[in-house]
Design an enzyme around this catalytic site. Structure first.
Site, mmCIF file in Angstrom:
data_model
loop_
_atom_site.group_PDB
_atom_site.id
_atom_site.type_symbol
_atom_site.label_atom_id
_atom_site.label_comp_id
_atom_site.label_asym_id
_atom_site.label_seq_id
_atom_site.Cartn_x
_atom_site.Cartn_y
_atom_site.Cartn_z
ATOM 1 C CB SER A 1 -14.914 -39.509 -45.418
ATOM 2 O OG SER A 1 -14.374 -39.522 -44.216
ATOM 3 C CE LYS B 1 -17.593 -44.531 -44.705
ATOM 4 N NZ LYS B 1 -17.544 -43.131 -44.618
ATOM 5 C CB SER C 1 -14.055 -42.756 -43.018
ATOM 6 O OG SER C 1 -15.428 -42.182 -43.443
#
Length: 558
Positions: free
Chosen positions: A278, A174, A254
């Site tokens: 997330s 990420k 996210s």
């Protein structure tokens, strides 16, 4: 005569070499010309999203307005020059939907190399991301040295490689996790040139000879920027899309890019981060396995933060065995993270003994109205588990937002000061707000309401400590009332429905593919248990996965 023959032979040889080079150049040019991404008029796509019931899918743009997608793979074009479509298709049977041990065994058997595995994923990313009807906007950048690094691993003694390891496995991180080879943007233009060192967990992966393939898109600032905006959007990466329903289903957030890319087989596995949902959200939305560990199991040093109280990275994979392998590779006591602890659990070997028989699960009674959840519970019951229906009292979590506000107000400036690159020109939330206001259409098309809320929040540190302790007590009581009373192994939830409670309780959670709604949207079965029970959750998830085998590859990404 002899000299004439020699000259003729040299001439023929030069002609043959020239022809070969021309042929190779033609092939190379044909390959490259077929995969150039071109921007397009997004109007019809955007209008279609306005008709969806899910308002967070009402998009204002699809692709980034500041990034050229061709730049993602530009530095790797020379490596891809002779990696043909035929080669790509021939390798599919060894890679698509395969778990790590299977891929490793294929390499040990000589059917595949680490270089070929890496090129396969780069080729696949370029293939789909250059197609405006199939692109997922799941990748922000690729490691320009990754093929070279894979090639070096192929020279090592492959026969000694553990099949249950991340050795040579191309992994996406990420893009809020620091990497020396690529910028760490958090999806934000303010961090577009954030050149950093490696995060602690990046170093751990490299020490295990994993390949950092690239950086995955995310909801900008880990979805703590705008209110009610689409999950999976960032100014740098554009709108991440769900491979099971592109521009129809939410990608989850996210860790959106981490979820979408694993689901679409753009990498072996990915690492996401979670503050509250997330990892669980994009994992369940993209029919993959996601683990949100107990705070402290994995280091947060070198990760762009929201909350030092609640943040944690975690593995996101297609299968539970891969999750255990990746989690093990990420472990390590980090002296720079005051929550970090030393963990010595053998997650990989312990999960193989996992069983549902005689296990005790708390089942949320109202969720049984969900047909997919109901079917999952029936399968678990048939496997010999004891099902206890529970009705937890829904309690509010007052002050939850203040934890995020005050922590980020303090933690982000600390990250910028200690782990950001020198070219980052902002120092705190106020600076970022001012920076974004200079070009709102490009930098914050959905606004920055949550950032403005951070500045407005006047909660004191003493008040914040009280909020944290109160919420931890409330959330633990929510679970423990049933975990203790009925001696449960885990509470079973859906997707990220209980992520907030698990977050403030600091309880780990594992989501595993549970099935698909009638419209094809994925759902995950989420196991929640007490702190440091990651091994137990992986055992239960592995047994459930083995019993049900629910995951299916997205139909357009086979």
């Amino acid at each position: 005569m002899l000299m004439k023959n020699i000259i003729l032979s040299i001439f023929v040889l030069l002609v043959l070499i020239s022809c070969k080079e021309q042929k190779q150049n033609v092939i190379k040019q044909d390959l490259q010309s077929a995969v150039v991404w071109q921007s397009y008029d997004e109007t019809l796509d955007l209008e279609a999203t306005q008709k969806l019931e899910q308002t967070r899918m009402h998009l204002k743009l699809v692709n980034s307005k500041v990034s050229d997608k061709n730049d993602i793979w530009k530095a790797l074009e020379p490596e891809l020059g002779y990696f043909s479509a035929k080669k790509y298709n021939n390798l599919k049977k060894y890679i698509l939907e395969k778990d790590i041990p299977t891929i490793q065994q294929s390499i040990k058997d000589g059917a595949l190399t680490y270089e070929e595995l890496t090129l396969f994923y780069i080729y696949r990313i370029r293939k789909y991301e250059s197609d405006n009807t199939l692109s997922l906007n799941g990748v922000i950048s690729l490691n320009p040295k990754v093929v070279e690094q894979a090639r070096a691993l192929d020279k090592m003694n492959i026969s000694e490689i553990d099949v249950n390891s991340v050795f040579g496995m191309p992994i996406l991180l990420k893009d809020n996790i620091n990497t020396q080879q690529m910028q760490t943007t958090a999806g934000a233009i303010a961090f577009q040139n954030n050149n950093t060192g490696d995060a602690f967990i990046t170093q751990r992966l490299l020490s295990e000879h994993a390949l950092i393939l690239g950086k995955a898109n995310l909801s900008e600032w880990a979805y703590f920027l705008c209110s009610g905006c689409p999950v999976g959007y960032s100014a740098i990466g554009g709108q991440t899309m769900n491979p099971y329903g592109r521009m129809i289903f939410e990608s989850g957030g996210s860790s959106s890019g981490s979820g979408a890319t694993v689901a679409a087989n753009f990498c072996v596995a990915a690492v996401g981060t979670e503050t509250s949902g997330s990892i669980l959200s994009p994992s369940s939305q993209n029919s993959i396995v996601g683990l949100k560990p107990t705070i402290g199991v994995l280091s947060r040093t070198g990760i762009v933060p929201i909350s030092s109280t609640l943040d944690t990275p975690g593995p996101m994979t297609k299968y539970v065995i891969d999750n255990a392998i990746l989690l093990s590779a990420l472990l390590g006591k980090d002296d720079m993270d005051n929550a970090s602890i030393k963990v010595e659990t053998d997650y990989v070997n312990s999960i193989k003994d996992g069983t549902l028989k005689n296990k005790r699960f708390g089942v949320i009674k109202e969720f049984l109205e969900d047909s997919i959840y109901n079917i999952a519970i029936e399968k678990i019951k048939q496997a010999g588990a004891k099902i206890i229906e529970i009705e937890p009292e829904q309690k509010p979590l007052p002050g939850f937002l203040s934890i995020l506000n005050i922590d980020m107000k303090n933690d982000l400036p600390h990250y910028i000061k200690t782990h950001a690159g020198s070219s980052v020109g902002v120092k705190n939330i106020e600076d970022i707000i001012a920076f974004n206001r200079r070009d709102t259409l490009k930098r914050i098309p959905y606004g920055q309401q949550l950032f403005e809320g951070i500045v407005a929040d006047s909660t004191t540190i003493i008040e914040l400590e009280g909020i944290k302790e109160n919420l931890k007590k409330v959330a633990r009581s929510y679970f423990d009332t049933h975990l203790d009373t009925y001696n449960l192994d885990a509470v079973l939830s859906i997707n990220n429905y209980h992520a907030g409670y698990a977050a403030v309780a600091k309880y780990p959670a594992l989501t595993v593919p549970m099935g698909y709604a009638s419209n094809g949207e994925p759902k995950g079965l989420t196991f929640i248990a007490k702190p440091f029970s990651e091994g137990q959750l992986l055992q239960l998830g592995y047994a459930y996965e083995k019993e049900t085998k629910e995951r299916k590859i997205p139909s357009k990404y086979k």
